[in-house]
Design an enzyme around this catalytic site. Structure first.
Site, PDB file in Angstrom:
ATOM      1  N   GLU A  64       0.866  -1.176   0.000  1.00 38.55           N
ATOM      2  CA  GLU A  64       0.000   0.000   0.000  1.00 38.55           C
ATOM      3  C   GLU A  64       0.908   1.233   0.000  1.00 38.55           C
ATOM      4  OE1 GLU A  64      -2.086   3.068   0.206  1.00 38.55           O
ATOM      5  OE2 GLU A  64      -1.151   2.761   2.174  1.00 38.55           O
ATOM      6  N   HIS A  65       0.783   2.057  -1.049  1.00 45.57           N
ATOM      7  CA  HIS A  65       1.812   3.040  -1.365  1.00 45.57           C
ATOM      8  C   HIS A  65       1.928   4.172  -0.360  1.00 45.57           C
ATOM      9  CE1 HIS A  65       4.897   4.647  -3.744  1.00 45.57           C
ATOM     10  NE2 HIS A  65       4.407   4.438  -4.939  1.00 45.57           N
ATOM     11  N   SER A  66       0.842   4.521   0.334  1.00 40.48           N
ATOM     12  CA  SER A  66       0.965   5.622   1.280  1.00 40.48           C
ATOM     13  C   SER A  66       1.801   5.233   2.494  1.00 40.48           C
ATOM     14  CB  SER A  66      -0.421   6.101   1.730  1.00 40.48           C
ATOM     15  OG  SER A  66      -1.040   5.194   2.614  1.00 40.48           O
TER      16      SER A  66
END
Length: 617
Positions: free
Chosen positions: A328-330
């Site tokens: 999950e990029h955040s």
């Protein structure tokens, strides 16, 4: 390259995270410097009238609200070692309302065959047991703060390790208007961290403890026993309720359904806690991708009824023995994913095949199935989301290709930096395919600053633009094109070095936007200037790109724009590994056609560089 030298701290080294406190503060450029760099970055994309309008917008912004907002950033920088703080995740990611998969998640094919680990149906369970064991080894290094910080320049430049803490036991929790990150992971000095492992398959979820009674991680044979038990359940019993599919809805709808789940019972709250806090998240997927391209494609799709999208990291195991790593990029950036993937591959290479006969004497750990109490409304929601996901289909195309004719060993003798070499070739390929110059960003690593993440390099620099103009002229000689290419590559490298010093454009502009947003001020009209979006600002980069370094590991995310590409690559001595993404419904783009032109452009440039060598070499 081995595990010990890359990942294990020496006995005399400090706690992993102590290094972070020694890192310098994130630089804050002056407003004048950023405005000058910004204007140079829009030059390739505007005509005389548009550029005149942009100069006026810059002047008004600088003398007016922009100056006031910059003062707020200066005040913030005086109090905070990283003036961006959580803004990047709060406003760069968490306000977005569309589903995480496939639009916001990053993923990579595991590529285990290169280290001798079979990717076959027969070996799937053993392969997964080995992966989970080494994943827990990485977890153990992280929780004990004994993992060596990433570095460059022979160890002279240390990088922040803070994001490692979000790799495990962390989830992006949905909100009605804005998401947030919940981190359950703790280092040994901070307290007791979750140790349970989550396994999802066929709409059902199970957990078991990943360490034994002595707090030692389970061996691969011990893990194999647990995985065999779960597999025998899901293979012969009915499919579960499929609650994970709700996480693939738009973020507001998922937030509402998550709140409803918690309202029903305290048992549901505990079930959510177990799912969202597990040390490791595993998804068993019944698809059987035949190669790394199909594996990459399924990294964004597959059995949504069993994948919890909010998890910061997920290991997906396919029925035929292939695997993907998803993040999950955040929560963290691709460099963390590559560090983990490289650790896994080196572990498989160095540690060898376990003694599987030990499974016969393995102590069986308790196994718990997670169940949710659902009402008719939630069951209807599960059916709705599942139907919508199926109807949407694979709307992001993911390709995986390898250019095998040369790599950095060809580029370096020409005194051309490999990353800059690829960046200029990529823009040339786009020009040839679409007869236009693309606004492009490349990720610039900023982890050598306190809690640093990334900056944006607007990769169409002045010299790159000049090269593209020369390349589009049919009368240009080969020698002129080769020389323009060398100049472009050198200029790109110079600008990348500047960006990594904090001399970029987009993070400062983003910070000014955030300062207005947080202070409930009108967003300045500067951001409405046509060239702001036309040059890529505000999420409008047509080419969204990143290098994943100098191993074979490469990952990907969806493109930033409907008619854009995501182009992600890694460079080895003799090859370039490339993941390209594009939207299925775009009438303009084609990831596979782009790849072919991309590779042909590498071939053409090799001929030119060899035919017209640099006289200075």
């Amino acid at each position: 390259m081995d595990r010990a030298s890359l990942y294990f701290m020496d006995q005399n080294d400090k706690n992993t995270y102590d290094f972070d406190e020694t890192l310098p503060a994130l630089p804050l450029p002056t407003l004048r410097e950023t405005m000058e760099r910004y204007y140079l970055s829009v030059l390739p994309f505007g005509n005389a009238e548009e550029l005149a309008q942009t100069r006026k917008a810059i002047q008004e912004f600088e003398l007016g609200i922009g100056g006031q907002l910059h003062e707020k950033l200066k005040d913030r920088a005086a109090k905070m070692k990283n003036w961006l703080g959580t803004w990047w995740e709060d406003y760069g990611y968490h306000l977005l309302r569309f589903p995480l998969l496939p639009y916001q998640i990053m993923s990579m094919a595991a590529q285990l065959e290169m280290v001798g680990s079979p990717e076959t149906p027969e070996y799937m369970l053993k392969g997964l047991a080995r992966l989970v064991h080494h994943t827990m080894e990485f977890w153990d290094l992280t929780r004990k703060a004994t993992i060596k910080p990433l570095s460059s320049g022979g160890g002279k430049i240390k990088y922040s390790s803070a994001l490692y803490k979000r790799f495990y036991s962390t989830s992006r929790v949905p909100g009605i208007e804005q998401d947030h990150i919940e981190k359950h992971f703790l280092t040994t000095s901070e307290g007791r961290t979750p140790t349970h492992i989550l396994v999802s398959a066929k709409g059902r979820q199970f957990v078991f403890n990943g360490v034994n009674d002595n707090d030692i991680i389970l061996t691969a044979p011990e893990l194999l026993v647990q995985l065999q038990r779960i597999r025998s359940i899901v293979d012969y019993e009915p499919e579960g309720d499929g609650v994970p599919v709700l996480t693939h809805d738009d973020r507001t709808s998922w937030a509402n359904n998550r709140n409803r789940i918690m309202e029903i019972s305290d048992a549901n709250k505990e079930a959510l806690r177990l799912v969202e806090s597990s040390a490791v998240s595993i998804c068993w997927d019944d698809h059987e991708p035949k190669d790394y391209e199909e594996t990459s494609q399924m990294g964004l799709y597959g059995d949504y009824h069993s994948r919890w999208a909010d998890r910061s990291s997920t290991l997906t195991s396919f029925k035929n023995g292939r695997f993907t790593f998803t993040g999950e990029h955040s929560c963290y950036d691709g460099t963390v994913s590559v560090s983990y993937a490289t650790f896994i591959q080196l572990s498989l290479l160095e540690c060898g095949e376990p003694d599987w006969s030990e499974a016969e004497q393995a102590k069986i750990a308790p196994l718990q199935e997670i169940t949710f109490q659902l009402d008719d409304e939630l069951r209807d929601q599960i059916r709705r989301v599942r139907k919508e996901v199926e109807q949407r289909g694979m709307d992001v195309t993911v390709t995986f290709t390898v250019f095998t004719e040369y790599g950095k060993d060809f580029m370096k003798p020409h005194k051309l930096h490999p990353d800059s070499f690829v960046q200029v070739i990529m823009q040339w390929a786009y020009l040839q395919m679409h007869n236009e110059i693309a606004p492009i960003y490349e990720t610039a690593l900023m982890r050598h600053y306190y809690n640093g993440r990334t900056e944006t390099l607007r990769s169409c620099t002045a010299a790159v633009h000049q090269f593209l103009c020369i390349a589009s002229n049919a009368t240009t000689s080969g020698s002129s094109l080769a020389q323009a290419f060398r100049t472009a590559v050198t200029d790109h490298r110079r600008m990348m070095d500047e960006a990594r010093k904090g001399h970029g454009v987009d993070r400062h502009l983003f910070g000014l936007w955030c300062a207005a947003y947080e202070n409930k001020l009108d967003i300045p009209s500067f951001f409405d200037d046509p060239l702001y979006a036309k040059s890529g600002g505000g999420g409008n980069f047509v080419l969204s790109t990143s290098t994943l370094g100098f191993t074979a590991n490469v990952g990907y995310v969806a493109p930033m724009t409907m008619d854009g590409y995501g182009v992600f690559y890694s460079i080895t001595s003799n090859a370039i590994f490339i993941n390209t993404t594009a939207y299925r419904d775009s009438a303009k783009t084609s990831a596979r056609k782009f790849n072919e032109i991309f590779k042909e452009s590498f071939r053409r440039m090799r001929v030119l560089l060899e035919e017209f060598p640099d006289s200075k070499l």
